[in-house]
Write an enzyme that holds these catalytic residues in place. Structure first.
Site, short mmCIF file in Angstrom:
data_model
loop_
_atom_site.label_atom_id
_atom_site.label_comp_id
_atom_site.label_asym_id
_atom_site.label_seq_id
_atom_site.Cartn_x
_atom_site.Cartn_y
_atom_site.Cartn_z
N GLY A 1 -1.30 -8.64 -3.39
CA GLY A 1 -0.13 -8.21 -4.13
C GLY A 1 0.92 -9.29 -4.08
O GLY A 1 0.67 -10.37 -3.52
N GLY A 2 2.07 -9.01 -4.68
CA GLY A 2 3.12 -10.01 -4.72
C GLY A 2 3.58 -10.41 -3.32
O GLY A 2 3.99 -11.54 -3.07
N GLY B 1 1.70 -10.53 -0.53
CA GLY B 1 0.72 -11.18 0.32
C GLY B 1 -0.62 -10.50 0.18
O GLY B 1 -0.90 -9.86 -0.83
N VAL C 1 -4.03 -8.17 1.70
CA VAL C 1 -4.46 -7.09 2.59
C VAL C 1 -5.85 -7.44 3.12
O VAL C 1 -6.73 -7.83 2.35
CB VAL C 1 -4.52 -5.75 1.83
CG1 VAL C 1 -4.91 -4.63 2.79
CG2 VAL C 1 -3.19 -5.45 1.18
N ASP D 1 7.46 3.36 -7.29
CA ASP D 1 6.34 2.58 -7.80
C ASP D 1 5.06 3.41 -7.77
O ASP D 1 4.04 2.99 -7.26
CB ASP D 1 6.19 1.28 -6.99
CG ASP D 1 5.41 0.22 -7.78
OD1 ASP D 1 5.21 0.42 -8.99
OD2 ASP D 1 5.00 -0.77 -7.17
#
Ligand SMILES: *[C@@H]1O[C@H](CO)[C@@H](O)[C@H](O)[C@H]1NC(C)=O
Ligand SMILES: *[C@@H]1O[C@H](CO)[C@@H](O)[C@H](O)[C@H]1NC(C)=O
Ligand SMILES: *[C@@H]1O[C@H](CO)[C@@H](O)[C@H](O)[C@H]1NC(C)=O
Ligand SMILES: *[C@@H]1O[C@H](CO)[C@@H](O)[C@H](O)[C@H]1NC(C)=O
Ligand SMILES: *[C@@H]1O[C@H](CO)[C@@H](O)[C@H](O)[C@H]1NC(C)=O
Ligand SMILES: *[C@@H]1O[C@H](CO)[C@@H](O)[C@H](O)[C@H]1NC(C)=O
Ligand SMILES: *[C@@H]1O[C@H](CO)[C@@H](O)[C@H](O)[C@H]1NC(C)=O
Ligand SMILES: *[C@@H]1O[C@H](CO)[C@@H](O)[C@H](O)[C@H]1NC(C)=O
Length: 899
Positions: A592-593, A595, A597, A707
């Site tokens: 994701g933006g 970092g 997982v 979100d």
């Protein structure tokens, strides 16, 4: 107040008794006032009754006067022949322990018949409470009047307290008390109402002979026969299928029905608030607040001919309630209002739809009044403390039920502070001359609001404990007349000298003979200044240490309170540990933006997902912290489970439970894989809705996720769904329902158009996004459909819905294997979630109710193959599709009650 007498079945065979005896799982049936250890099976009903002993320790058993007893009164049900009276104490309580425990739904029925037991010919009046809230003011018309009251209530704790309160109008008593567990999915009420359902009427319509306590009613409801002179009775000998209907009205009840004598007239049923027991509202001077729920049972008892149909509309006070009800032959269904019916006069009309040629029918009806539960139980730490004191000293007082409630009926010797909206607090305990032995109980120190403590004239021994200093609000303490040793703690003496505390202790407990303390008394002022300085110093040092620790959250040695709380719930890891558990960040499973997982494994073998903040992301850092903070505050089965976090310098990682099936987005859109069934989709939607509902309504302040999208809904190995990614979520400032935001964030496709335009943030923005997710589940298409020139999913579904063509949008991967009505209903829910104007959107509570109904329909309305479910309960949401999707203005049919 009208309470219809209930009757019991008489001519019963032995076989019946056996059958009933077998199905009493979870039943509690108390024949109040029967001799100790006297347990019996009532031959009339087959119900096994027990005596009061294990449910209450106070009260006196009495028999009713012979005049009203068997055989003079041969119809008298056996449990009513004796009763338990409560001459002592203002409040006496039965403790009932439902099998289902906390949060289980239960039907509780209390029965009273005075029967002139005291020979005074004067029936008393008293109040009946369920826990701390009034259930009913019990009054009698005459000596033989049987008052029966029934409440359907969720257990707030592991036990219910059924309390009788003496209001100065005679000695309270009770004849019978019964508890029956009820399936949690039925008799739901608007989650915004805190209260329970008190039965007003339960009628077996069309049944002429006899009564209605049926063996095969799993909930042991008592159905009263009812016909109106304007009605004809219909009946069938064919058994009605009740297996698909959780309300489980017995087949005997459903086998009879009524229709209007004149088929073009409507079936009408009316009642006035004054008929229902609403004495309880008279103190407010008006009854207009009475709220009702009506459960109507339908099953056709004749098979209609080829060109005949039975279809009708139900209205309340001439306003539509449900439309186009088509009862199936020999198959039970239940309809009820989702919003309470509010008003003084109520009329239900069931009228055949235009063009239909069979008259309407009604098989049974239940009407409940909402008894609002406004009082709160005592602050739980106070309850635990006083319960512990009660046990420690084996306090010989009538200490039952809630210590402070009902309001002004606190336990003997206990006084409470009742403030609006907060749970009551215990502020005073008087246990003077109560035969207390042993030491002063440490749990006293947990009564943190305590102002008065009187333990005088007992046989207490041991030291006067230091922990009494923790009682910061203590104004009065009396320990005189005990065998206590040691001295009153200095800080209490200090408070006493400063006039903040009135102390009564035996002389030997005051330290004026001991050397080093003597000075304090001689020069108290110096001492107090000194101790103040010392205290100040300690404070400053502690504060310094504490703020240092705060800047190093990663420091394991931290021992301040917050640190302890964190450690107990959520484990803190070092960066090395994180690297170790992910095998040096070997297996990335998402990006994701913020970092990446990674998959990881804890020492105990459990798999985890580790979200690592990339060093470059500065925006990410804030979101990370935000997420960690939210996760520490919220705990819910449908929110991503937080395992722990790591925060070494700027290297931050969050560790979650690993969700084997990844996110919903990938799962639905990976169209080649096993497509999800409609049932599974609904369950996922319900899970996610529950998570959001908790954030919106279960957290204070409410948390807005901001979100919500299918990529943020994670699926476990068995497809349980959890909401994840709280990076953008936000607690609304207290008492504010909307919040203006300069910085609009979220994900295109899911972003609420109103929020985008006005920057006005409220929880309805999440509702909008959730609606988009629902449409994704229904259509199997993403929010932005790339293969169709990047159109928005609403632009895709809009034209179909406008044409009334709902079938074309349903994901063809489900291959028609679903109940069409269930999907339609879900489309309605999605549509009302995605209304343009946020105020017209529903709340997550309502979404949840709607989705549960969808699941209900899917599960109970066979056969599948896209069939409809014409006779299931509907009501609630209802929409008209208009051509312009963004101006779709669906009306929520709340019933005229409004909100
Ligand atoms: C009530 O009547 C029963 C049966 O006659 C008797 O056994 C019982 O002792 C009586 N109870 C009281 C409290 O008088
Ligand atoms: C006592 O009151 C009940 C309820 O109103 C009534 O049905 C019954 O007939 C009355 N009995 C007598 C003896 O008055
Ligand atoms: C009610 O009972 C009476 C007498 O037993 C009987 O004649 C009548 O047929 C019964 N009615 C119904 C609907 O069962
Ligand atoms: C039945 O009701 C309709 C409408 O109220 C009325 O016009 C008609 O006369 C009634 N029929 C009979 C037989 O009473
Ligand atoms: C309710 O009250 C109204 C007006 O007072 C009256 O006309 C009506 O008959 C009452 N209905 C019932 C069922 O008591
Ligand atoms: C269908 O309706 C017509 C006119 O109402 C009637 O004459 C006919 O008997 C009906 N047929 C059946 C099978 O019920
Ligand atoms: C029955 O309800 C449906 C749907 O709400 C409505 O379209 C219809 O007009 C109603 N019919 C009557 C006779 O009120
Ligand atoms: C009760 O509690 C309120 C709010 O905490 C406080 O202001 C008030 O002084 C308390 N009253 C008593 C009698 O302790």
């Amino acid at each position: 107040m009208i309470f219809f007498l209930h009757f019991f079945i008489f001519c019963i065979t032995q076989g019946f008794v056996l059958v009933h005896a077998q199905v009493q799982t979870g039943y509690i049936s108390i024949d109040c006032g029967s001799p100790d250890n006297f347990n019996y099976v009532d031959l009339d009903t087959g119900i096994s009754y027990t005596s009061d002993g294990s449910f209450i320790s106070t009260g006196v058993n009495k028999n009713i006067s012979l005049l009203y007893a068997y055989p003079n009164n041969p119809m008298l049900p056996q449990p009513l022949s004796d009763l338990r009276t409560f001459p002592q104490g203002d409040k006496n309580c039965y403790t009932l322990r439902p099998n289902g425990g906390k949060r289980s739904l239960n039907l509780i029925r209390a029965t009273f018949m005075y029967g002139n037991w005291d020979g005074e010919n004067k029936p008393p009046e008293f109040d009946l409470f369920l826990d701390v809230n009034l259930w009913l003011s019990v009054k009698f018309k005459n000596n033989s009047h049987v008052v029966t009251t029934e409440i359907i209530s969720v257990a707030l704790e592991n036990t219910f307290s059924v309390c009788l309160v003496n209001i100065g109008k005679g000695t309270p008593f009770i004849s019978g008390l019964e508890l029956r567990p009820v399936d949690r999915s039925i008799y739901e009420i608007d989650p915004g109402i805190s209260g329970s359902l008190v039965l007003f009427q339960r009628l077996d319509i069309g049944f002429l002979n006899g009564t209605g306590r049926y063996v095969d009613d799993v909930y042991d409801r008592i159905w009263s026969p009812y016909v109106s002179p304007l009605w004809d009775s219909l009946s069938t000998s064919i058994e009605i299928d009740i297996s698909g209907n959780y309300y489980r009205a017995p087949s005997e009840v459903m086998q009879t029905a009524a229709t209007p004598k004149n088929g073009s007239e409507s079936l009408e049923f009316s009642w006035n608030v004054s008929d229902a027991d609403t004495d309880t509202n008279t103190d407010t001077g008006t009854n207009t607040g009475a709220k009702f729920y009506v459960y109507m049972y339908f099953a056709d008892v004749v098979v209609s001919g080829r060109n005949q149909t039975r279809e009708f509309n139900v209205s309340w006070n001439e306003k539509p309630l449900f439309g186009n009800v088509k009862p199936r032959a020999y198959y039970a269904s239940t309809f009820y209002n989702l919003k309470p019916l509010v008003g003084n006069e109520h009329k239900i009309s069931i009228r055949r739809s235009v063009g239909e040629n069979l008259p309407p029918i009604l098989n049974a009806i239940e009407i409940f009044r909402v008894q609002e539960f406004k009082e709160l139980a005592t602050f739980s730490k106070d309850v635990n403390a006083i319960e512990s004191i009660k046990t420690t000293y084996k306090v010989n007082k009538n200490w039952v039920g809630d210590p402070c409630g009902p309001k002004n009926y606190s336990w003997e010797g206990v006084r409470c502070n009742y403030t609006n909206s907060n749970p009551p607090r215990i502020i005073s305990i008087n246990l003077s001359t109560s035969d207390l032995t042993g030491q002063i109980a440490p749990s006293i120190a947990n009564l943190s609001s305590l102002e008065t403590l009187d333990l005088s004239n007992n046989s207490l021994t041991g030291q006067i404990p230091e922990f009494l200093e923790d009682l910061l609000f203590l104004k009065f303490m009396d320990l005189k007349g005990n065998q206590l040793s040691g001295y009153v703690p200095e800080s209490l003496l200090e408070r006493s000298r400063n006039g903040l505390l009135t102390l009564s202790v035996d002389n030997r407990n005051i330290c004026d003979s001991c050397e080093n303390k003597k000075r304090n008394i001689i020069v108290p002022i110096v001492a107090s200044i000194l101790s103040f300085l010392v205290l100040l110093l300690v404070f400053i040092i502690a504060w310094r240490i504490r703020s240092k620790q705060k800047t190093h959250i990663g420091n394991k040695a931290n021992t301040n309170e917050e640190g302890r709380a964190l450690e107990s719930n959520n484990k803190q890891f070092t960066y090395a540990e994180v690297a170790n558990m992910t095998n040096n960040f070997q297996t990335p499973i998402g990006k994701g933006g913020f970092g990446t997982v990674y998959l990881g494994q804890l020492k105990n073998g459990n798999q985890v997902a580790v979200k690592l903040l990339s060093a470059s992301s500065s925006q990410g850092y804030k979101e990370f912290q935000n997420e960690a903070e939210v996760l520490m505050r919220v705990h819910h089965r449908n929110l991503a489970s937080f395992v722990g976090y790591s925060h070494d310098d700027k290297k931050m990682a969050l560790v979650y439970e690993y969700m084997a099936n990844g996110n919903l987005k990938n799962y639905i859109l990976d169209r080649s894989d096993h497509p999800l069934s409609w049932e599974t989709r609904l369950k996922i939607a319900i899970d996610a809705a529950q998570g959001l509902e908790y954030l919106h309504h279960g957290c204070r302040p409410a948390i807005i996720h901001r979100d919500v999208k299918s990529a943020n809904i994670l699926l476990s190995a068995n497809l349980d769904a959890k909401i994840a990614d709280f990076g953008l979520s936000l607690g609304l400032p207290n008492d504010q329902t909307t919040f203006i935001f300069t910085n609009v964030t979220g994900t295109t496709g899911y972003l609420d158009p109103e929020y985008r335009k006005s920057h006005n943030l409220n929880e309805k923005s999440d509702v909008y996004s959730f609606g988009i997710v629902l449409f994704e589940l229904i259509t199997g298409r993403p929010a932005i459909i790339k293969t169709m020139d990047h159109i928005h999913i609403l632009q895709y579904v809009g034209p179909y819905l406008a044409k009334g063509d709902t079938t074309s949008i349903i994901d063809e991967q489900m291959e028609g294997d679903f109940n069409l009505d269930s999907v339609w209903k879900a489309i309605e829910v999605a549509a009302v979630c995605t209304r343009n104007v946020s105020s017209k959107r529903v709340t997550m509570n309502e979404v949840l109710i709607g989705l549960k109904e969808c699941l209900d329909m899917e599960l109970t309305c066979g056969p599948r193959n896209g069939s409809t479910c014409g006779n299931m309960k509907i009501g609630g949401l209802r929409i008209d599709y208009s051509p312009e999707i963004y101006s779709m203005d669906f009306e929520v049919m709340t019933g005229p009650s409004g909100r």
